[in-house]
Scaffold this motif. Structure first.
Motif, PDB file in Angstrom:
ATOM      1  N   UNK A 352      30.209  47.091  38.772  1.00 52.38           N
ATOM      2  CA  UNK A 352      31.470  46.645  38.184  1.00 52.38           C
ATOM      3  C   UNK A 352      31.287  45.285  37.512  1.00 52.38           C
ATOM      4  N   UNK A 353      31.931  45.124  36.383  1.00 51.17           N
ATOM      5  CA  UNK A 353      31.838  43.885  35.625  1.00 51.17           C
ATOM      6  C   UNK A 353      32.976  42.961  36.047  1.00 51.17           C
ATOM      7  N   UNK A 354      32.641  41.920  36.782  1.00 52.33           N
ATOM      8  CA  UNK A 354      33.658  40.970  37.241  1.00 52.33           C
ATOM      9  C   UNK A 354      33.837  39.812  36.278  1.00 52.33           C
ATOM     10  N   UNK A 355      33.154  39.851  35.141  1.00 52.17           N
ATOM     11  CA  UNK A 355      33.254  38.774  34.151  1.00 52.17           C
ATOM     12  C   UNK A 355      34.251  39.068  33.049  1.00 52.17           C
ATOM     13  N   UNK A 356      34.864  40.266  33.070  1.00 52.35           N
ATOM     14  CA  UNK A 356      35.861  40.590  32.044  1.00 52.35           C
ATOM     15  C   UNK A 356      37.148  39.821  32.350  1.00 52.35           C
ATOM     16  N   UNK A 357      38.019  39.621  31.350  1.00 47.20           N
ATOM     17  CA  UNK A 357      39.207  38.777  31.547  1.00 47.20           C
ATOM     18  C   UNK A 357      40.087  39.183  32.731  1.00 47.20           C
ATOM     19  N   UNK A 358      40.324  40.473  32.920  1.00 48.09           N
ATOM     20  CA  UNK A 358      41.210  40.892  34.010  1.00 48.09           C
ATOM     21  C   UNK A 358      40.648  40.482  35.365  1.00 48.09           C
ATOM     22  N   UNK A 359      39.366  40.702  35.559  1.00 54.46           N
ATOM     23  CA  UNK A 359      38.762  40.390  36.849  1.00 54.46           C
ATOM     24  C   UNK A 359      38.626  38.884  37.054  1.00 54.46           C
ATOM     25  N   UNK A 360      38.389  38.138  35.957  1.00 56.67           N
ATOM     26  CA  UNK A 360      38.351  36.684  36.067  1.00 56.67           C
ATOM     27  C   UNK A 360      39.723  36.130  36.440  1.00 56.67           C
ATOM     28  N   UNK A 361      40.766  36.750  35.901  1.00 54.64           N
ATOM     29  CA  UNK A 361      42.121  36.301  36.208  1.00 54.64           C
ATOM     30  C   UNK A 361      42.472  36.611  37.665  1.00 54.64           C
ATOM     31  N   UNK A 362      42.041  37.758  38.167  1.00 54.11           N
ATOM     32  CA  UNK A 362      42.268  38.093  39.579  1.00 54.11           C
ATOM     33  C   UNK A 362      41.520  37.116  40.476  1.00 54.11           C
ATOM     34  N   UNK A 363      40.273  36.816  40.121  1.00 57.11           N
ATOM     35  CA  UNK A 363      39.489  35.850  40.906  1.00 57.11           C
ATOM     36  C   UNK A 363      40.153  34.481  40.901  1.00 57.11           C
ATOM     37  N   UNK A 364      40.693  34.083  39.755  1.00 55.58           N
ATOM     38  CA  UNK A 364      41.350  32.784  39.667  1.00 55.58           C
ATOM     39  C   UNK A 364      42.632  32.772  40.489  1.00 55.58           C
ATOM     40  N   UNK A 365      43.353  33.889  40.505  1.00 54.42           N
ATOM     41  CA  UNK A 365      44.564  33.968  41.320  1.00 54.42           C
ATOM     42  C   UNK A 365      44.220  33.788  42.793  1.00 54.42           C
ATOM     43  N   UNK A 366      43.162  34.454  43.245  1.00 53.38           N
ATOM     44  CA  UNK A 366      42.739  34.295  44.637  1.00 53.38           C
ATOM     45  C   UNK A 366      42.330  32.853  44.923  1.00 53.38           C
ATOM     46  N   UNK A 367      41.588  32.260  44.008  1.00 57.15           N
ATOM     47  CA  UNK A 367      41.133  30.880  44.206  1.00 57.15           C
ATOM     48  C   UNK A 367      42.314  29.929  44.366  1.00 57.15           C
TER      49      UNK A 367
END
Length: 442
Positions: A352-367
């Motif tokens: 899975x590509x975690x560097x795409x905008x959607x996944x980066x935004x989810x990671x930032x929300x968690x952070x």
């Protein structure tokens, strides 16, 4: 908020709104767990989810599981249960104004068997809360994650806004044994999108119990049954017979050798390079015999086999079957027969590509919620994420709460973790979809 697009909410307001929903999350999850949704018996949970979605103002669509219509699709798995009129539950929030990005939350309704209920404390379908953990089969895997997604949506609504993009909630069958439930939904979505009846989702989040991590890869998994037909005899003359259990144990020993070879550091897939034991061949069932004083006639092994994302399921089957046939060839008894058959998972692995905008935004929300970035995790199991990654090529990951004892006795989920995950999902929806007023002002 009378404008077409609502003012952005800050994290503190979203977190406060989610925290107020803690009793809702506990009560709703407890009721969900009390629905005994074992494989083939998921309809009480489906009806419960329909009711929970209706309470949020969402109308559900039923997507029937019709195995015959799925069998020619690439991610189809041989069924374990009859269709029996069972169905997925899919609801979709549509914004008033187009323009926001869409997200689908996908979660499974089915749970694995409990084993002896007397070995549980509390009982497996109690939904009881003890010291901040809610107990029950399916509490963690993965009914809690579904409730987190519902609570995230509800929190935004209670703040007077709703997502400005489409938000889907999909409760599916058979994640634990075939994946054909999500396959049915993906097939239906593809048909609707092709016919211009529905727009595509821009991202998918599967709130599996990842301990607040984000999935970066998953293994391939398939189920295999090995039937060893021996030569029955009276126990007093057992040397005249051939015990298939003993041959079955030789096969298990050979499978453990293959497992060891695939786990050797030089053989590991790059995503699993740092994992000490990513490949697991599990002997989940063994059935043999019907009388203590008789040499059994048949021994059946039920096994779960894993392989790396760069190995196809067919290739894994071929390699494993070759080793089983080598055991058979070494037998001196010519009348012993070993049959191999497949039922259940035929699930390829993927990354899975975690560097795409959607996944980066989810990671930032968690952070922003948890104070630290979520760790990527290469899962040593399979999930329904493969359907979206391999069939729709849409950004997808698994991200869900902290759990204990998944598939074991006393399965439970952390309520505090559920609140954090729900807050992260609400913030993600807010940032990814945008928000608009819940209703226009007079």
């Amino acid at each position: 908020m009378s404008s077409a697009v609502a003012a952005r909410l800050d994290l503190a307001r979203i977190a406060e709104a989610v925290n107020r929903l803690r009793p809702y999350m506990i009560d709703t999850l407890a009721g969900f767990v009390q629905c005994r949704s074992l494989p083939g018996q998921e309809m009480p949970a489906a009806e419960f989810l329909e009711s929970a979605l209706a309470d949020l103002g969402l109308v559900s669509e039923r997507i029937a599981l019709r195995t015959e219509e799925l069998k020619n699709l690439p991610l189809y798995s041989p069924p374990c249960c009859p269709d029996g009129g069972r169905y997925n539950v899919l609801a979709r929030h549509e914004p008033r104004s187009a323009g926001g990005r869409a997200v689908l939350f996908n979660g499974h309704l089915d749970v694995v068997p409990t084993g002896p209920q007397e070995l549980w404390d509390p009982k497996p379908f109690s939904g009881e809360v003890r010291e901040g953990w809610l107990y029950g089969r399916g509490a963690g895997d993965m009914k809690a994650g579904i409730i987190c997604a519902l609570a995230a949506f509800k929190a935004l609504r209670e703040l007077g806004v709703q997502p400005a993009g489409a938000v889907g909630f999909n409760g599916v069958l058979e994640e634990e044994n075939t994946g054909n439930g999500t396959l049915a939904t993906v097939s239906a979505l593809q048909s609707a999108i092709a016919a211009a009846k529905l727009s595509a989702f821009d991202a998918v989040v599967i709130p599996e119990p990842t301990n607040e991590r984000m999935m970066s890869a998953q293994l391939g998994v398939y189920w295999m049954y090995v039937d060893v037909v021996g030569r029955p005899a009276h126990a007093a003359n057992m040397t005249s017979g051939v015990n298939p259990v003993e041959i079955g144990l030789r096969i298990v020993d050979e499978m453990k050798k293959v497992e060891h070879e695939w786990n050797m550091p030089e053989n590991r897939h790059p995503a699993y390079r740092e994992h000490a034991h990513p490949i697991n061949f599990n002997l989940g069932q063994i059935h043999a015999g019907d009388w203590n004083s008789s040499v059994p006639s048949v021994c059946t092994l039920g096994m779960r086999i894993a392989c790396y994302p760069d190995m196809s399921i067919d290739a894994a089957k071929e390699l494993v079957e070759k080793r089983i046939r080598a055991v058979e060839d070494a037998l001196r008894e010519s009348d012993v027969r070993i049959d191999i058959r497949y039922e259940g998972f035929h699930a390829p692995g993927c990354e899975y590509d975690l560097d795409v905008p959607a996944m980066q935004l989810l990671a930032d929300a968690h952070r922003r919620v948890a104070g630290e970035a979520p760790q990527p995790t290469a899962m040593t199991a399979t999930t329904d994420g493969r359907h979206f990654r391999l069939m729709m090529d849409v950004p997808v990951t698994c991200y869900g709460p902290k759990v204990q004892n998944v598939h074991g006795f006393n399965e439970c989920v952390s309520v505090d973790s559920m609140v954090r995950v729900a807050t992260s999902l609400a913030l993600f929806m807010h940032d990814w979809c945008g928000v608009e007023p819940l209703q226009t002002s007079a």
